[in-house]
Design a protein around this motif. Structure first.
Motif, mmCIF file in Angstrom:
data_model
loop_
_atom_site.group_PDB
_atom_site.id
_atom_site.type_symbol
_atom_site.label_atom_id
_atom_site.label_comp_id
_atom_site.label_asym_id
_atom_site.label_seq_id
_atom_site.Cartn_x
_atom_site.Cartn_y
_atom_site.Cartn_z
ATOM 1 N N TYR A 1 50.648 51.199 35.512
ATOM 2 C CA TYR A 1 51.749 50.769 36.381
ATOM 3 C C TYR A 1 51.151 50.171 37.654
ATOM 4 N N SER A 2 52.006 49.654 38.517
ATOM 5 C CA SER A 2 51.549 49.114 39.799
ATOM 6 C C SER A 2 52.516 49.526 40.898
ATOM 7 N N HIS B 1 48.537 45.667 47.102
ATOM 8 C CA HIS B 1 49.089 45.919 45.774
ATOM 9 C C HIS B 1 48.056 46.734 44.994
ATOM 10 N N PHE B 2 48.507 47.781 44.304
ATOM 11 C CA PHE B 2 47.599 48.655 43.561
ATOM 12 C C PHE B 2 48.026 48.730 42.103
ATOM 13 N N THR C 1 52.602 38.832 42.409
ATOM 14 C CA THR C 1 52.373 39.266 43.784
ATOM 15 C C THR C 1 51.371 38.361 44.473
ATOM 16 N N LYS C 2 51.546 38.191 45.778
ATOM 17 C CA LYS C 2 50.584 37.449 46.592
ATOM 18 C C LYS C 2 49.723 38.404 47.417
ATOM 19 N N LYS C 3 49.971 39.688 47.271
ATOM 20 C CA LYS C 3 49.231 40.683 48.040
ATOM 21 C C LYS C 3 47.826 40.868 47.480
ATOM 22 N N LYS C 4 46.885 41.218 48.345
ATOM 23 C CA LYS C 4 45.558 41.602 47.877
ATOM 24 C C LYS C 4 45.687 42.838 46.999
ATOM 25 N N THR C 5 44.910 42.877 45.927
ATOM 26 C CA THR C 5 45.109 43.885 44.888
ATOM 27 C C THR C 5 43.843 44.697 44.631
ATOM 28 N N ILE C 6 44.038 45.989 44.402
ATOM 29 C CA ILE C 6 42.967 46.892 44.002
ATOM 30 C C ILE C 6 43.350 47.520 42.667
ATOM 31 N N ILE C 7 42.372 47.562 41.758
ATOM 32 C CA ILE C 7 42.565 48.093 40.415
ATOM 33 C C ILE C 7 41.882 49.451 40.294
ATOM 34 N N VAL D 1 37.722 46.715 42.051
ATOM 35 C CA VAL D 1 38.033 47.622 40.941
ATOM 36 C C VAL D 1 37.250 48.905 41.166
ATOM 37 N N PHE D 2 37.935 50.037 41.116
ATOM 38 C CA PHE D 2 37.284 51.338 41.207
ATOM 39 C C PHE D 2 37.412 52.028 39.855
ATOM 40 N N GLN D 3 36.281 52.552 39.355
ATOM 41 C CA GLN D 3 36.232 53.078 37.998
ATOM 42 C C GLN D 3 35.285 54.276 37.947
#
Length: 293
Positions: free
Chosen positions: A144-145, A152-153, A194-200, A233-235
């Motif tokens: 989900y986001s 944005h996550f 989305t135009k927001k900066k995103t982190i996965i 991306v954090f994993q």
């Protein structure tokens, strides 16, 4: 507390300096400024909690003490939310035992922060089904986001076999991790929307190929790169600190909490996000520090 990490002291000193410098502004202005700009996210991964004897370098029972240490060290951070990057529990020989493991570790984890997010790891659904694990932690979906301020996550789920079958009840081989077509289409649409900066946030690795990687990671990376708004991306999954940049996206593999005995061998982090400038990972214990502009 003994053996308190030095970078925690540095974090508190930096916070003191910021507050001192902001003293000439009203309290309401400072709170509004912090709320609109800086986000603080607690992160930990591969906790593998289980009430069983150590195996190799994994000290399952010690996760409870390591989690208590993380809770104490993150208490002053005023987290916006908390993320566990997978393998929250380790495998059990029965569903009843696995439910007990989950209940035991979920309670102290929940006490750290009200807003929590759980990435599914292969060990989370070795004995349980996805529905059983998610029900045990109070989370509706496995991918989900959501938005937080200017960010944005995205939480991903790669616990699917090559044929699209979801992991559960020991029906899989851990090296066969995939993000299925339906989730790929959802991810592409979500990022385009989305135009927001995103982190996965993910469990299995997306930055390379091999046993610890998502088998179709090149297809996933292509979607992230084409979106143009993915920052990092954090994993977890491979248990050791690692970092690489691929096509302008930061891929950070976090240190597993379960590895080795003693608090000094734990790992967890405070991620500070300034949407206008930097990502800063304040690592605790054996977790590495990073900062990217």
């Amino acid at each position: 507390m003994a053996n308190r990490p030095t970078h925690r002291r540095a974090f508190l000193q930096q916070t003191t300096l910021v507050l001192t410098g902001a003293a000439c502004f009203s309290a309401d202005f400072v709170r509004a400024e912090e709320k609109s700009a800086m986000l603080r996210v607690g992160m930990m991964t591969d906790m593998h909690y289980a009430d069983k004897n150590p195996a190799g370098t994994r000290y399952y029972r010690e996760t409870l003490a390591k989690l208590a240490d993380a809770s104490e060290n993150l208490a002053d951070a005023k987290l916006d939310f908390l993320v566990e990057l997978g393998d929250f529990i380790d495998a059990a020989d029965s569903v009843e035992t696995e439910r007990r493991y989950l209940k035991t570790i979920a309670k102290p984890f929940a006490e750290i922060c009200d807003d929590r997010h759980y990435v599914l790891g292969n060990h989370c659904v070795d004995t349980l089904t996805k529905a059983e694990f998610l029900g045990g932690v109070g989370q509706e979906k496995s991918y989900y986001s959501s938005d937080r301020g200017e960010m944005h996550f995205v939480v991903l789920d790669a616990c699917f076999k090559s044929d699209g079958t979801p992991y559960g009840r020991k029906n899989f081989v851990w090296t066969d991790a995939n993000i299925p077509p339906e989730e790929l289409e959802w991810l592409k649409s979500d990022l385009q929307g989305t135009k927001k900066k995103t982190i996965i946030f993910a469990h299995q690795r997306l930055d390379n190929e091999g046993n610890h990687a998502v088998k179709n990671s090149p297809a996933v990376r292509k979607i992230l790169q084409e979106a143009g708004n993915v920052w990092a991306v954090f994993q977890g999954h491979s248990h050791a600190n690692d970092y690489r940049e691929v096509a302008g996206i930061h891929y950070c593999t976090m240190r597993a909490m379960v590895e080795k005995s003693g608090l000094a061998n734990s790992g967890f982090a405070l991620l500070e996000i300034d949407p206008h400038g930097t990502l800063k990972i304040n690592g605790f214990r054996d977790q590495a520090d990073y900062q990217w502009s």
